[in-house]
Scaffold this motif. Sequence first.
Motif, mmCIF file in Angstrom:
data_model
loop_
_atom_site.group_PDB
_atom_site.id
_atom_site.type_symbol
_atom_site.label_atom_id
_atom_site.label_comp_id
_atom_site.label_asym_id
_atom_site.label_seq_id
_atom_site.Cartn_x
_atom_site.Cartn_y
_atom_site.Cartn_z
ATOM 1 N N HIS A 252 0.705 -1.240 0.168
ATOM 2 C CA HIS A 252 -0.101 0.139 -0.030
ATOM 3 C C HIS A 252 0.843 1.309 0.264
ATOM 4 O O HIS A 252 0.392 2.294 -0.260
ATOM 5 N N GLY A 253 2.167 1.073 0.254
ATOM 6 C CA GLY A 253 2.984 2.299 0.383
ATOM 7 C C GLY A 253 3.451 2.851 1.811
ATOM 8 O O GLY A 253 2.591 2.318 2.643
ATOM 9 N N SER A 254 4.444 3.527 1.821
ATOM 10 C CA SER A 254 4.786 4.020 3.278
ATOM 11 C C SER A 254 3.842 4.896 3.769
ATOM 12 O O SER A 254 3.061 5.686 3.113
ATOM 13 N N SER A 255 4.030 5.516 5.050
ATOM 14 C CA SER A 255 3.088 6.445 5.573
ATOM 15 C C SER A 255 3.503 7.714 4.760
ATOM 16 O O SER A 255 2.334 8.479 4.704
ATOM 17 N N GLU A 256 4.690 8.122 4.659
ATOM 18 C CA GLU A 256 5.122 9.330 3.792
ATOM 19 C C GLU A 256 4.250 9.285 2.635
ATOM 20 O O GLU A 256 3.907 10.277 2.163
ATOM 21 N N GLN A 257 4.605 8.237 1.597
ATOM 22 C CA GLN A 257 3.890 8.233 0.362
ATOM 23 C C GLN A 257 2.525 8.524 0.396
ATOM 24 O O GLN A 257 1.954 9.177 -0.253
ATOM 25 N N ARG A 258 1.706 7.629 1.589
ATOM 26 C CA ARG A 258 0.326 7.666 1.184
ATOM 27 C C ARG A 258 -0.237 9.162 1.680
ATOM 28 O O ARG A 258 -1.299 9.675 1.222
ATOM 29 N N GLN A 259 0.464 9.806 2.649
ATOM 30 C CA GLN A 259 0.170 11.347 2.884
ATOM 31 C C GLN A 259 0.424 12.155 1.710
ATOM 32 O O GLN A 259 -0.144 13.178 1.394
ATOM 33 N N ARG A 260 1.411 11.737 1.225
ATOM 34 C CA ARG A 260 2.054 12.886 0.043
ATOM 35 C C ARG A 260 1.092 12.625 -1.186
ATOM 36 O O ARG A 260 0.857 13.447 -1.853
ATOM 37 N N TRP A 261 0.716 11.362 -1.344
ATOM 38 C CA TRP A 261 -0.247 11.235 -2.749
ATOM 39 C C TRP A 261 -1.605 11.674 -2.405
ATOM 40 O O TRP A 261 -2.281 12.394 -3.089
ATOM 41 N N PHE A 262 -2.146 11.619 -1.161
ATOM 42 C CA PHE A 262 -3.235 12.431 -0.874
ATOM 43 C C PHE A 262 -3.199 13.726 -0.962
ATOM 44 O O PHE A 262 -4.310 14.554 -1.506
ATOM 45 N N ALA A 263 -2.256 14.300 -0.290
ATOM 46 C CA ALA A 263 -2.147 15.871 -0.527
ATOM 47 C C ALA A 263 -1.909 16.211 -1.854
ATOM 48 O O ALA A 263 -2.696 17.180 -2.288
ATOM 49 N N ALA A 264 -1.409 15.564 -2.778
ATOM 50 C CA ALA A 264 -1.098 15.881 -4.260
ATOM 51 C C ALA A 264 -2.590 15.920 -4.793
ATOM 52 O O ALA A 264 -2.978 16.902 -5.506
ATOM 53 N N GLY A 265 -3.547 14.857 -4.558
ATOM 54 C CA GLY A 265 -4.874 15.082 -5.059
ATOM 55 C C GLY A 265 -5.688 16.131 -4.523
ATOM 56 O O GLY A 265 -6.448 16.853 -5.321
ATOM 57 N N PHE A 266 -5.534 16.446 -3.247
ATOM 58 C CA PHE A 266 -6.280 17.410 -2.566
ATOM 59 C C PHE A 266 -5.786 19.006 -3.151
ATOM 60 O O PHE A 266 -6.670 19.731 -3.356
ATOM 61 N N GLU A 267 -4.814 18.945 -3.244
ATOM 62 C CA GLU A 267 -4.005 20.449 -3.796
ATOM 63 C C GLU A 267 -4.492 20.473 -5.077
ATOM 64 O O GLU A 267 -4.732 21.914 -5.519
ATOM 65 N N SER A 268 -4.424 19.788 -5.988
ATOM 66 C CA SER A 268 -4.752 19.992 -7.356
ATOM 67 C C SER A 268 -6.222 19.798 -7.711
ATOM 68 O O SER A 268 -6.864 20.380 -8.648
ATOM 69 N N GLY A 269 -6.944 18.912 -7.206
ATOM 70 C CA GLY A 269 -8.321 18.519 -7.504
ATOM 71 C C GLY A 269 -8.507 17.947 -8.847
ATOM 72 O O GLY A 269 -9.661 17.667 -9.554
ATOM 73 N N GLU A 270 -7.288 17.279 -9.412
ATOM 74 C CA GLU A 270 -7.485 17.056 -10.936
ATOM 75 C C GLU A 270 -6.760 15.683 -10.704
ATOM 76 O O GLU A 270 -6.104 15.060 -10.449
ATOM 77 N N VAL A 271 -7.704 14.682 -11.560
ATOM 78 C CA VAL A 271 -7.449 13.273 -11.904
ATOM 79 C C VAL A 271 -5.968 13.011 -12.407
ATOM 80 O O VAL A 271 -5.159 12.386 -11.902
ATOM 81 N N ALA A 272 -5.612 13.993 -13.315
ATOM 82 C CA ALA A 272 -4.220 14.006 -14.029
ATOM 83 C C ALA A 272 -3.128 14.087 -13.163
ATOM 84 O O ALA A 272 -1.963 13.820 -13.491
ATOM 85 N N ALA A 273 -3.337 14.617 -12.034
ATOM 86 C CA ALA A 273 -2.250 14.719 -10.800
ATOM 87 C C ALA A 273 -1.972 13.527 -10.240
ATOM 88 O O ALA A 273 -1.340 13.373 -9.345
ATOM 89 N N CYS A 274 -2.701 12.268 -10.686
ATOM 90 C CA CYS A 274 -2.508 11.219 -9.913
ATOM 91 C C CYS A 274 -1.964 9.908 -10.438
ATOM 92 O O CYS A 274 -2.236 8.952 -10.228
ATOM 93 N N ASP A 275 -1.126 10.340 -11.356
ATOM 94 C CA ASP A 275 -0.458 9.356 -12.296
ATOM 95 C C ASP A 275 0.791 8.650 -11.472
ATOM 96 O O ASP A 275 1.709 9.289 -11.406
ATOM 97 N N THR A 276 0.525 7.585 -10.921
ATOM 98 C CA THR A 276 1.464 6.767 -9.909
ATOM 99 C C THR A 276 2.255 6.038 -10.726
ATOM 100 O O THR A 276 3.154 5.146 -10.406
ATOM 101 N N PHE A 277 1.841 5.672 -12.152
ATOM 102 C CA PHE A 277 2.589 4.591 -12.884
ATOM 103 C C PHE A 277 3.453 5.095 -13.846
ATOM 104 O O PHE A 277 4.247 4.408 -14.468
#
Length: 282
Positions: A252-277
């Motif tokens: 599932h990812g480390s604590s830091e990674q999970r927080q950082r990606w949640f924050a990335a989605g919240f700050e942008s509001g854009e699906v395009a900001a969520c490309d983890t691949f």
Amino acid sequence: MKWQGRRGSRNIEDRRGQRSIGRVGGVTGVGAIAVLLLGYFLGVDVTPLLSGGGAPTVQTSGELSAQDRAMGDFVSVTLADTEEVWTDIFAEQLGREYDPVTLVLFSQVTQSACGNASGATGPFYCPGDKKVYLDTDFFTTLTRQLGAGGDFAAAYVVAHEVAHHVQDELGILGKVNALRARASTADSNALSVRVELQADCFSGVWARHAAENFGTIERGDIAEAMNAAAKIGDDTLQRNAGRRPMPDSFTHGSSEQRQRWFAAGFESGEVAACDTFSGNSL
């Protein structure tokens, strides 16, 4: 989070009036609690250890407590919010139509197209029947055992599982699962981490739009979600289980990674900001 008295979803399948009784001879009491936590920490279905093996054999009816009913209402309102937000996002950002997920509320054990759903498995999305499965007792575990209390921490859990359905709708989940079936254990785990972090990011996207559209996000809510993301990071869970964190085993990812990606989605509001691949670094 302001949720009381608001519209709930019609896509709730409530099975909590059914109680499942397994075979005699399973683990009970303090031993059962230890086994349950092992399941949460390691992502393993430990239902056979609790019931003595096999599927539940007897179904009896059980009444819901006031707290159970309140948690059901909370989940229903949160699910309704995800439906409105993702319908808008699909139309505005993706030019597509969103087909909402069905969420199954259950107690103890129930059946899914992906096998047994139980308190030991935690909440999950099953692509086989396109349903989210949730025992609301998990929220108690989230608060008391994992230290991630608050209604928005619980909303983050719901939003994360709905995000897996969003991935399924976009064709991402099917492609990744096909790759995982042919991959080594380490590579399969690495792909799983990317799927889960994208779901965290999508959860952040949902939270941003929920805040803007409904005005229901209160001071401290995002901090609750960030705390929950930290508490259920693989490294934190493994340490709490008395194990040394092993990145190759992360799913599932480390604590830091999970927080950082949640924050990335919240700050942008854009699906395009969520490309983890795309990139090598997460």
